[in-house]
Enzyme design. Structure first.
Site, PDB file in Angstrom:
ATOM      1  CD  GLU A   9      -1.514  -2.412   1.759  1.00  0.00           C
ATOM      2  OE1 GLU A   9      -2.339  -3.319   1.923  1.00  0.00           O
ATOM      3  OE2 GLU A   9      -0.299  -2.549   2.028  1.00  0.00           O
ATOM      4  NE  ARG A  45       4.089  -9.847   1.977  1.00  0.00           N
ATOM      5  CZ  ARG A  45       3.798  -8.965   1.035  1.00  0.00           C
ATOM      6  NH1 ARG A  45       4.498  -8.918  -0.067  1.00  0.00           N
ATOM      7  NH2 ARG A  45       2.805  -8.117   1.185  1.00  0.00           N
ATOM      8  CG  ASN A 102       2.643  -6.110  -6.870  1.00  0.00           C
ATOM      9  OD1 ASN A 102       2.239  -6.410  -7.994  1.00  0.00           O
ATOM     10  ND2 ASN A 102       3.107  -4.916  -6.589  1.00  0.00           N
ATOM     11  CD  GLU A 154       7.624  -5.127  -6.171  1.00  0.00           C
ATOM     12  OE1 GLU A 154       8.060  -4.093  -5.636  1.00  0.00           O
ATOM     13  OE2 GLU A 154       7.271  -6.147  -5.529  1.00  0.00           O
TER      14      GLU A 154
END
Length: 425
Positions: A63, A274, A341, A344
């Site tokens: 975000e 992650r 995502n 990307e």
């Protein structure tokens, strides 16, 4: 009554979250004080002279990156404005410090207790509050609205699971969403879900995805050479980045890739978990596998014969993508995550592969597959597909070209979002 029950829920939530926060976070005490509202942000002494005041709330890393073009445009159009950015997670806060230098202040958003939010909103005094994507805090919105702010959702989205949860508490949901003046949404499917929750169509605009307008700084040739030397990458090595992996996913993926290491002797994997709290766990997994590996934080120990490089520092995923020929995005080979995502890697100029569980990224999945810039595969199909792509440079080039074309055709969300912001300044 609603506010009291909501405060009680937050108190219980906070009690259950406290042990996890203290155990996992390296800056746990500092973060705890911020979350409890015991350490509110220090705003610039020049703050009263800066107008208008924009407050952007971006939950986490993704975000925050999506907010980059919007933040820069605000500062370009309103150079004398005050702009503050709040984050929920540590990765989001770190990214805001790194990428949003234009912001006048960056801070953790405290838990949404009414008294804390009343004090925080009174300090910031926002003219416009912009929520990125989809984290809705009732007392934050209520206090901002009470104190005269316009409230917008930018790059908005709503998963089917979230829609079902909001539908279970329709009375609270209507009160919550009535506080938002306008919803700028990524696609029509998100618009349909908000419509099902009773949001007026007049309050919504499909603006597109801001991530299409988010710039990616490409590495120069000399920068690539520097990073390859740092990571122990030789001139004959073939690079695959496996990014945003979760618990159990690394083991499954590396096991599935064992035949590929035999087929491609110079294959090297850049492995990027992650969450930073899992770095030691993944290192232990690699030690048990007896596969030669290098840990980024100890890269001075490299011998250039490692098969895996564990990236145990945040903020390097884009660098890894740009060094690689192919990208594999995690969170998609296990249930319950819904993917990450996958656009990307396309922005970084390489084809992307991902697994079958992309429930949280349906728009990107559809766009990339339709453009033939990506492949969606099961774990069993993965080795053969990777082998084909590594052996076929023309196929990789076609997928990269398709991705570049998609980027050019998908821009415009920033301008459409800005039009909605401008109406409310």
């Amino acid at each position: 009554m609603v506010s009291c029950l909501y405060n009680l829920f937050l108190f219980i939530f906070g009690l259950f979250s406290l042990p996890k926060l203290l155990w996992k976070k390296k800056n746990s005490w500092k973060m705890l004080k911020a979350k409890l509202g015991l350490e509110l942000p220090l705003l610039s002494k020049e703050r009263p002279a800066l107008k208008p005041v924009f407050w952007i709330h971006a939950v986490s890393l993704g975000e925050t990156r999506a907010a980059i073009p919007l933040v820069r445009l605000i500062k370009q159009k309103f150079p004398k404005s005050c702009l503050v950015v709040s984050s929920t997670t540590e990765t989001g806060f770190d990214e805001a410090k790194k990428s949003l230098a234009e912001a006048d202040s960056r801070f953790f958003l405290p838990l949404d207790f009414s008294s804390v939010m009343r004090k925080l909103v009174s300090m910031v005094k926002p003219d416009v509050l912009i929520l990125m994507e989809g984290e809705f805090w009732y007392h934050l919105l209520q206090e901002a609205k009470t104190q005269g702010a316009a409230i917008l959702l930018a790059n908005g989205k709503l998963s089917e699971i979230s829609r079902e949860r909001f539908a279970l508490f329709s009375f609270f949901t209507k009160r919550l969403f009535s506080l938002i003046d306008h919803f700028c949404l990524q696609s029509s499917c998100h618009e349909e879900r908000f419509l099902e929750l009773g949001i007026s169509k007049e309050k919504m605009t499909v603006t597109g995805n801001l991530k299409f307008d988010t710039p990616v700084q490409r590495l120069t040739a000399s920068e690539k050479e520097y990073w390859k030397m740092e990571l122990g990458i030789g001139p004959d090595d073939r690079l695959l980045t496996i990014g945003s992996t979760h618990a159990s996913e690394e083991k499954r993926l590396l096991t599935a890739l064992l035949p590929l290491f035999q087929e491609i002797p110079h294959l090297k994997v850049l492995l990027v978990p992650r969450h930073p709290e899992r770095f030691l766990e993944v290192k232990a997994l690699l030690e048990r596998s007896e596969m030669p590996f290098l840990v980024y934080s100890k890269r001075e120990e490299k011998n250039f014969r490692e098969r895996v490089v564990l990236m145990d520092e945040m903020g390097l995923l884009r660098t890894c993508y740009q060094l690689s020929e192919l990208a594999l995005v995690g969170g998609s080979f296990i249930r319950g995550i819904g993917g990450h995502n996958v656009f990307e890697p396309i922005q970084c100029g390489i084809p992307v592969l991902f697994g079958p569980h992309m429930e949280a990224q349906r728009d990107f999945t559809h766009l990339l597959l339709q453009a033939q810039a990506a492949r969606q595969l099961s774990l069993e199909e993965l080795p053969r597909a990777l082998l084909e792509l590594f052996q076929n440079g023309q196929l990789r080039a076609r997928m990269t070209a398709s991705g570049d074309k998609l980027i050019k055709c998908s821009k415009g969300a920033l301008q459409r979002t800005w039009e909605q912001v401008l109406e409310r300044v």
